[in-house]
Design a protein around this motif. Structure first.
Motif, PDB file in Angstrom:
ATOM      1  N   ASP A  26      52.843  33.382  34.497  1.00  0.00           N
ATOM      2  CA  ASP A  26      51.882  34.449  34.235  1.00  0.00           C
ATOM      3  C   ASP A  26      50.559  34.174  34.925  1.00  0.00           C
ATOM      4  N   TRP A  27      49.956  35.241  35.422  1.00  0.00           N
ATOM      5  CA  TRP A  27      48.610  35.163  35.995  1.00  0.00           C
ATOM      6  C   TRP A  27      47.793  36.347  35.487  1.00  0.00           C
ATOM      7  N   VAL A  28      46.583  36.087  35.063  1.00  0.00           N
ATOM      8  CA  VAL A  28      45.660  37.178  34.760  1.00  0.00           C
ATOM      9  C   VAL A  28      45.033  37.607  36.080  1.00  0.00           C
ATOM     10  N   MET A  29      45.436  38.759  36.576  1.00  0.00           N
ATOM     11  CA  MET A  29      44.968  39.211  37.886  1.00  0.00           C
ATOM     12  C   MET A  29      43.622  39.907  37.804  1.00  0.00           C
ATOM     13  N   LEU A  30      43.420  40.657  36.728  1.00  0.00           N
ATOM     14  CA  LEU A  30      42.145  41.343  36.526  1.00  0.00           C
ATOM     15  C   LEU A  30      41.780  41.259  35.054  1.00  0.00           C
ATOM     16  N   LEU A  58      46.752  40.747  45.683  1.00  0.00           N
ATOM     17  CA  LEU A  58      45.654  41.569  45.186  1.00  0.00           C
ATOM     18  C   LEU A  58      44.614  41.684  46.280  1.00  0.00           C
ATOM     19  N   ARG A  59      44.149  42.907  46.533  1.00  0.00           N
ATOM     20  CA  ARG A  59      43.088  43.103  47.520  1.00  0.00           C
ATOM     21  C   ARG A  59      42.046  44.056  46.956  1.00  0.00           C
ATOM     22  N   ILE A  60      40.809  43.854  47.354  1.00  0.00           N
ATOM     23  CA  ILE A  60      39.689  44.690  46.921  1.00  0.00           C
ATOM     24  C   ILE A  60      39.224  45.514  48.106  1.00  0.00           C
ATOM     25  N   VAL A  69      37.570  49.246  44.632  1.00  0.00           N
ATOM     26  CA  VAL A  69      38.906  49.539  44.092  1.00  0.00           C
ATOM     27  C   VAL A  69      39.839  48.350  44.316  1.00  0.00           C
ATOM     28  N   ALA A  70      40.605  48.009  43.297  1.00  0.00           N
ATOM     29  CA  ALA A  70      41.609  46.951  43.404  1.00  0.00           C
ATOM     30  C   ALA A  70      42.978  47.563  43.660  1.00  0.00           C
ATOM     31  N   VAL A  71      43.725  46.963  44.587  1.00  0.00           N
ATOM     32  CA  VAL A  71      45.107  47.371  44.869  1.00  0.00           C
ATOM     33  C   VAL A  71      45.990  46.137  44.774  1.00  0.00           C
ATOM     34  N   SER A  82      52.694  49.657  45.944  1.00  0.00           N
ATOM     35  CA  SER A  82      51.250  49.478  45.797  1.00  0.00           C
ATOM     36  C   SER A  82      50.769  50.146  44.518  1.00  0.00           C
ATOM     37  N   VAL A  83      50.081  49.368  43.671  1.00  0.00           N
ATOM     38  CA  VAL A  83      49.599  49.824  42.374  1.00  0.00           C
ATOM     39  C   VAL A  83      48.075  49.740  42.373  1.00  0.00           C
ATOM     40  N   VAL A  84      47.430  50.719  41.727  1.00  0.00           N
ATOM     41  CA  VAL A  84      45.964  50.775  41.714  1.00  0.00           C
ATOM     42  C   VAL A  84      45.467  50.596  40.276  1.00  0.00           C
ATOM     43  N   PRO A  85      45.160  49.363  39.874  1.00  0.00           N
ATOM     44  CA  PRO A  85      44.648  49.141  38.512  1.00  0.00           C
ATOM     45  C   PRO A  85      43.370  49.914  38.221  1.00  0.00           C
TER      46      PRO A  85
END
Length: 407
Positions: A26-30, A58-60, A69-71, A82-85
């Motif tokens: 597990d990683w907390v990405m945001l 993860l890219r900003i 925006v985070a993708v 591609s997901v957009v949190p």
């Protein structure tokens, strides 16, 4: 192989596995309390021996209205999703080889919700960020803008423009190496609504499909109306002249008089057409004994397509949006499972399409999107639709379910 005991946060940290790779599940990405940064993990770094190496990054984004925006890109080795949190955990696109699930919107940036006024443009400000493959609509309401019980409702609710408060990535250590991306959305307003939406996207190494598993919880102390609609949008190469939509249909009706005029060919698509604008059809699908159903869009040759699998106990109705305007205006179709149609909420109570969730109760929504990469896959999906229909009749209503005054 050792596991990390605690969840590893990648925010502000580098990831190093040393000589012996350590599998981090597990990683907390945001997280709302920390600033994000670009990051990537691969199956090779995790020490996983897969036929098709996969990665998650993860890219900003910077510049224009997409600033900040985070993708998150999930590359299964066979499809890049591609997901957009920052935008409701919406799915921006999914690409496999030369086939793209998604569409070309005139909105060419991934717009930060901070730059969108949902109440602008006659409560149609939602359109200023609309370019995703899957846009979540709801959850307090969906549908066209307008007054409901004295309150002006904007187009399709607020969910698609709520940034996720927390995003966690999980990767299984054993085949099929399931990848899970979970996000938390909070739709809250004092004295109005207190919804928690826990979203989850799952896929697997080498997969050409992904599933959404969303849980809506009413965190408030009072029962609350809710609506959900999954605006799933497709353009070329799947959408083209002669492309078709197929589902096991119990009932179909036109959304308005314009749609009624084209009811005889509601399941087929024409070429990009200037001034076409849009037509919408309201569909009540059949399901199998468990309530499972399938909707399919495929190209004119029947060699490529996409299917949406969902359950009618969760999402009982379906909207087909045909926006075959010019390529520059947006040549796109929407396949939209929902609790409700796209009428303003004020019209849908009489249709029993404004459900209620009690205090601390949950509602679940599950949809699986599958690329049909060849004729055999398309044919198999069409047989599934036929098996669910099972010679049951389709009721075609010639007039709209709702008499909406012209604007």
């Amino acid at each position: 192989m050792m596991k990390l005991i605690q969840t590893m946060s990648i925010i502000g940290l580098g990831v190093s596995f040393g000589v012996n790779p350590v599998l981090a599940r597990d990683w907390v990405m945001l997280d709302a309390s920390r600033a994000p940064q670009d990051w990537q993990i691969t199956s090779q770094e995790l020490g996983l021996n897969t036929d098709k190496p996969f990665s998650v990054s993860l890219r900003i984004l910077h510049g224009g209205r997409q600033e900040g925006v985070a993708v998150i890109d999930i590359d299964t080795g066979a499809m890049k999703i591609s997901v957009v949190p920052t935008r409701g955990m919406n799915v921006l696109r999914a690409v496999s080889g030369k086939v793209r699930l998604g569409w070309d919107s005139p909105v060419d940036e991934v717009v930060n919700p901070a730059f969108i006024d949902l109440d602008g443009r006659g409560s149609r400000g939602w359109l200023e960020g609309f370019n995703e493959l899957v846009a979540r609509c709801g959850y307090e309401w969906v549908g066209h803008p307008g007054l409901d019980q004295g309150v002006m409702l904007s187009l399709h609710g607020r969910a698609a423009n709520i940034p996720a408060s927390r995003v966690v990535l999980s990767i299984d250590e054993h085949p099929p190496y399931t990848i899970r991306l979970r996000g938390e959305l909070k739709e809250q307003a004092f004295k109005q609504v207190n919804f928690l939406i826990e979203t989850e996207l799952t896929t697997e190494a080498g997969a050409q499909s992904f599933s959404l598993h969303d849980t809506l919880t009413n965190e408030g102390d009072y029962a609350k109306e809710y609506q959900a609609l999954y605006h799933s949008n497709f353009g070329p190469p799947l959408l083209e002249p002669g492309a078709r939509f197929i589902a096991p249909v119990k009932q179909v009706s036109p959304f308005n008089q314009k749609a009624a005029e084209e009811l005889s060919h509601w399941q087929t698509y024409g070429p990009p057409t200037r001034d076409y604008d849009e037509t919408v059809y309201n569909v009540v699908p059949y399901g199998d004994e468990q309530g499972n159903t399938l909707a399919v869009l495929y190209n004119s040759a029947g060699t490529e397509g996409v299917s949406l699998g969902f359950n009618l106990q969760q999402l009982p109705v379906f909207s087909l949006w045909k926006n075959t305007d010019t390529l520059g205006q947006g040549y796109v179709t929407g396949l939209e499972p929902g609790t409700s149609f796209s009428f303003n909420r004020s019209y849908q109570r009489a249709l029993n399409l404004v459900p209620v969730v009690g205090p601390k109760e949950e509602r679940h929504f599950d949809i699986t999107y599958t690329l049909l990469a060849d004729k055999d896959s398309v044919d198999k999906a069409l047989r599934q639709v036929q098996n669910i229909q099972h010679d049951r009749p389709t009721e075609t209503r010639n007039t709209p379910l709702v008499d909406i005054p012209k604007e």
